[in-house]
Motif scaffolding. Structure first.
Motif, PDB file in Angstrom:
ATOM      1  N   PRO A   1       0.801  -1.222   0.000  1.00  0.00           N
ATOM      2  CA  PRO A   1       0.000   0.000   0.000  1.00  0.00           C
ATOM      3  C   PRO A   1       0.840   1.282   0.000  1.00  0.00           C
ATOM      4  N   THR A   2       2.176   1.147  -0.091  1.00  0.00           N
ATOM      5  CA  THR A   2       3.055   2.305   0.062  1.00  0.00           C
ATOM      6  C   THR A   2       2.826   3.351  -1.019  1.00  0.00           C
ATOM      7  N   SER A   3       2.746   2.904  -2.280  1.00  0.00           N
ATOM      8  CA  SER A   3       2.592   3.848  -3.388  1.00  0.00           C
ATOM      9  C   SER A   3       1.169   4.376  -3.479  1.00  0.00           C
ATOM     10  N   SER A   4       0.203   3.482  -3.377  1.00  0.00           N
ATOM     11  CA  SER A   4      -1.204   3.867  -3.450  1.00  0.00           C
ATOM     12  C   SER A   4      -2.063   2.707  -2.973  1.00  0.00           C
ATOM     13  N   LEU A   5      -3.278   3.051  -2.533  1.00  0.00           N
ATOM     14  CA  LEU A   5      -4.244   2.032  -2.140  1.00  0.00           C
ATOM     15  C   LEU A   5      -5.200   1.693  -3.276  1.00  0.00           C
ATOM     16  N   GLU A   6      -5.192   2.495  -4.333  1.00  0.00           N
ATOM     17  CA  GLU A   6      -6.152   2.342  -5.421  1.00  0.00           C
ATOM     18  C   GLU A   6      -5.518   1.624  -6.606  1.00  0.00           C
ATOM     19  N   GLN A   7      -6.259   0.685  -7.170  1.00  0.00           N
ATOM     20  CA  GLN A   7      -5.734  -0.137  -8.262  1.00  0.00           C
ATOM     21  C   GLN A   7      -5.335   0.697  -9.469  1.00  0.00           C
ATOM     22  N   ASP A   8      -6.219   1.590  -9.913  1.00  0.00           N
ATOM     23  CA  ASP A   8      -5.931   2.388 -11.104  1.00  0.00           C
ATOM     24  C   ASP A   8      -4.686   3.247 -10.910  1.00  0.00           C
ATOM     25  N   LYS A   9      -4.600   3.913  -9.772  1.00  0.00           N
ATOM     26  CA  LYS A   9      -3.457   4.795  -9.538  1.00  0.00           C
ATOM     27  C   LYS A   9      -2.172   4.001  -9.328  1.00  0.00           C
ATOM     28  N   LEU A  10      -2.299   2.817  -8.758  1.00  0.00           N
ATOM     29  CA  LEU A  10      -1.118   1.964  -8.576  1.00  0.00           C
ATOM     30  C   LEU A  10      -0.522   1.618  -9.942  1.00  0.00           C
ATOM     31  N   LEU A  11      -1.368   1.284 -10.888  1.00  0.00           N
ATOM     32  CA  LEU A  11      -0.893   0.970 -12.233  1.00  0.00           C
ATOM     33  C   LEU A  11      -0.309   2.198 -12.919  1.00  0.00           C
ATOM     34  N   ILE A  12      -0.957   3.328 -12.740  1.00  0.00           N
ATOM     35  CA  ILE A  12      -0.461   4.545 -13.378  1.00  0.00           C
ATOM     36  C   ILE A  12       0.881   4.958 -12.801  1.00  0.00           C
ATOM     37  N   LEU A  13       1.045   4.831 -11.493  1.00  0.00           N
ATOM     38  CA  LEU A  13       2.328   5.177 -10.880  1.00  0.00           C
ATOM     39  C   LEU A  13       3.428   4.231 -11.353  1.00  0.00           C
ATOM     40  N   ALA A  14       3.101   2.962 -11.512  1.00  0.00           N
ATOM     41  CA  ALA A  14       4.088   2.016 -12.024  1.00  0.00           C
ATOM     42  C   ALA A  14       4.488   2.380 -13.446  1.00  0.00           C
ATOM     43  N   GLU A  15       3.501   2.808 -14.243  1.00  0.00           N
ATOM     44  CA  GLU A  15       3.816   3.173 -15.617  1.00  0.00           C
ATOM     45  C   GLU A  15       4.579   4.497 -15.671  1.00  0.00           C
ATOM     46  N   GLN A  16       4.217   5.428 -14.781  1.00  0.00           N
ATOM     47  CA  GLN A  16       4.980   6.672 -14.713  1.00  0.00           C
ATOM     48  C   GLN A  16       6.441   6.375 -14.386  1.00  0.00           C
ATOM     49  N   ALA A  17       6.661   5.468 -13.429  1.00  0.00           N
ATOM     50  CA  ALA A  17       8.029   5.073 -13.082  1.00  0.00           C
ATOM     51  C   ALA A  17       8.731   4.439 -14.278  1.00  0.00           C
ATOM     52  N   MET A  18       7.973   3.678 -15.077  1.00  0.00           N
ATOM     53  CA  MET A  18       8.556   3.062 -16.266  1.00  0.00           C
ATOM     54  C   MET A  18       9.017   4.119 -17.271  1.00  0.00           C
TER      55      MET A  18
END
Length: 616
Positions: free
Chosen positions: A347-364
């Protein structure tokens, strides 16, 4: 059937159009339960722009219907999903019939609502939900009665920045029930109604056949190229795994791998070579993850991995190992396989599924911008970068918002919310203002560093006018944020390299008001900057915007920012011309003194201008 159809099956064009007398799930009255949560799509729009559109209506000219039917015939060929067909029809109706908008609403049985997607005549896209319980909605009434309906106004769609027009609502049915609705905005419906109803019938046929194809492949969750789970299945698995992680109070990490240079490989060596590389990446990942890890094809050249009960450090270790294996894999005519990798952890980056994916892609994307070190890509976690870091903001503003706005996660609005968080001190305020300005400039590739330059010029003019130091500092901040309202301007308008149309210019002229009312007004510490942001496009003779202020009515600080803004625009390169020299720019300022700008200020600025620009 959902509007954004992911199936790869070819459509069967032999389906039957539904009839009127069928079981109707919409009959009966119910309490209104409408939700019109307008969200911008990746093409252009933004909730921050809400309420500011007022472009004039136009009427269509004579139509060559034989030519039109030819275009429609071409449009319906070889479409793999309803999305493609809808956009083709929209383009034809807009260009050939001068329609105001095209909208498609897909009926969702599970959610008991109509998911409406609307595109206006300049290409801005909006989405909303209309629940079936809203029996007063003309859309629901038309579907319930299965009757084509004409409305004199489109205000019932609750999109306040859409130009008003007449519209036709056409329900679409199959043998099993309602499919959705097709809506066209056109003030000359009598001339074009038959064409619209014809294409609505064809769209019904198309969707019905796609539904049949979906039922055939309903049990198939596998991507045909890679053998991994497809995007839909990946999202379903992630939802279940996040629920498990929440119940067990465990971490869950997501890796997203992006194959670099795949577009150029496809172009130069053919798509078969690109497919070969994607399959190789998928196989290497599949062979080297745990049995309870889940890998899926996330996009065309992206592979994502769900890592249950895995923290950020362990996920990074796996990512480093996989990128090493791929770098040792050589492909004929290409060489080693190179990927960029982003990581986000629940849950460190986000608790929400959509935002978790977006943050992972932003990091990519940040990983991609960092390049390679010793032949290995940088593994970037969403926890590795500060939200206000320049590189993160560039990715945030120019890539992530465009790519994901269609799913309803409005990162631009989140950016403004973060901006309006309580400021720790003056230094923090300056840092945040500078970073926000950088994000705004990143939206427009032709105005790089514009905000910082205008701030520097405005500061110099304020000092030349012998203003108090406190006032100079305030002007620096206001000038830095003078274009902050552009965060709410659609990108197809903001990035257009050629002259704006009257409608597009009407939209662009709203950025001072958006900046003042939507961004600065909620933050009490920034209220004294509002005059500079809202009135820096007012003219001394009263011909400016947004309020046509004249002479001394224009705030003193806004007059300073106006001159600084104009000077930087003159000396900067644009896609249609090279930047002017200082002498030429000053000559133009002189010509506008007393018309667009205050004379005395222009005289003072011209004296210091040569020291502000090194390139002549």
């Amino acid at each position: 059937m959902e509007f954004d159809n992911k199936t790869k099956e070819e459509q069967n064009t032999k389906g039957l159009l539904g009839i009127n007398r069928i079981s109707n799930p919409l009959s009966g009255s119910a309490k209104i339960a409408r939700m019109n949560a307008i969200t911008p799509s990746k093409s252009v729009s933004n909730r921050l722009y809400s309420g500011y559109n007022s472009y004039p209506q136009k009427h269509s000219s004579a139509v060559d219907y034989s030519e039109l039917l030819g275009f429609l015939g071409e449009a319906v060929k070889n479409k793999s999903n309803a999305n493609e067909l809808f956009y083709s029809l929209h383009n034809i109706f807009t260009n050939k019939l001068n329609t105001y908008f095209t909208a498609f609403g897909a009926y969702n049985k599970q959610s008991k609502c109509v998911n409406l997607k609307l595109i206006d005549k300049i290409g801005s896209t909006y989405s909303s939900k209309i629940f079936l319980t809203d029996s007063t909605s003309p859309v629901i009434e038309a579907i319930a009665a299965n009757k084509v309906t004409v409305k004199e106004s489109n205000k019932f769609l609750n999109i306040p920045y859409l130009a008003d027009s007449r519209c036709i609502i056409m329900p679409m049915y199959s043998m099993s029930g309602p499919l959705g609705v097709f809506i066209i905005g056109d003030n000359e419906l009598e001339d074009n109604k038959a064409v619209y109803e014809l294409m609505s019938s064809y769209l019904s046929l198309f969707i019905q056949n796609k539904e049949l194809a979906e039922k055939v492949s309903l049990n198939s969750n596998e991507d045909t190229l890679t053998g991994l789970c497809n995007h839909r299945a990946f999202q379903e698995y992630l939802s279940k795994e996040l629920e498990k992680a929440d119940n067990a109070s465990q971490n869950l990490s997501i890796l997203i791998f992006d194959v670099n240079n795949i577009s150029s490989i496809n172009k130069e060596l053919g798509h078969s070579k690109g497919d070969e590389i994607i399959k190789l990446v998928a196989n290497k990942i599949k062979q080297n993850i745990r049995s309870n890890d889940i890998a899926g094809r996330y996009g065309g050249d992206e592979i994502a991995v769900i890592l249950p009960d895995t923290n950020t450090d362990d996920a990074k270790y796996l990512a480093e190992y996989l990128t090493y294996l791929l770098s040792c894999s050589l492909v004929d005519d290409v060489g080693p396989v190179k990927v960029s990798v982003g990581l986000a952890t629940y849950p460190t980056s986000s608790l929400e599924q959509d935002k978790l994916l977006i943050l992972a892609e932003q990091a990519m994307y940040i990983s991609k911008s960092k390049g390679y070190q010793n032949g290995i890509s940088a593994i970037v976690s969403s926890q590795d970068f500060d939200f206000w870091d320049d590189m993160a903001l560039s990715s945030f503003a120019s890539v992530i918002t465009k790519r994901h706005s269609s799913i309803g996660v409005n990162f631009e609005e989140e950016l403004v919310n973060k901006f309006n968080e309580e400021m720790i001190n003056q230094n923090h305020l300056i840092e945040v203002v500078t970073s926000l300005a950088t994000a705004i400039d990143a939206k427009d590739e032709y105005t790089k560093d514009h905000s910082a330059s205008v701030s520097r010029y405005a500061e110099a003019l304020a000092r030349a006018l012998n203003l108090p130091e406190k006032e100079v500092e305030r002007i620096k901040l206001g000038a830095m944020l003078h274009d902050v309202g552009k965060i709410g301007i659609p990108e197809n308008v903001l990035r257009k390299p050629t002259k704006l149309s009257d409608e597009e210019w009407a939209i662009m002229k709203q950025h001072p008001t958006i900046g003042a009312e939507k961004v600065l007004l909620p933050n009490k510490t920034l209220h004294d900057l509002i005059p500079m942001v809202k009135y820096h496009h007012e003219h001394w003779d009263g011909t400016g915007y947004p309020d046509k202020l004249k002479g001394e009515q224009i705030p003193y600080t806004a007059r300073i920012v106006s001159i600084a803004d104009a000077f930087h625009a003159l000396v900067s390169d644009r896609p249609y011309r090279k930047g002017l020299g200082v002498d030429k720019a000053c000559e133009i300022l002189k010509l506008g003194a007393g018309i667009q700008w205050e004379k005395e200020m222009v005289r003072t600025f011209i004296q210091i201008a040569p020291s502000l620009v090194t390139r002549i």
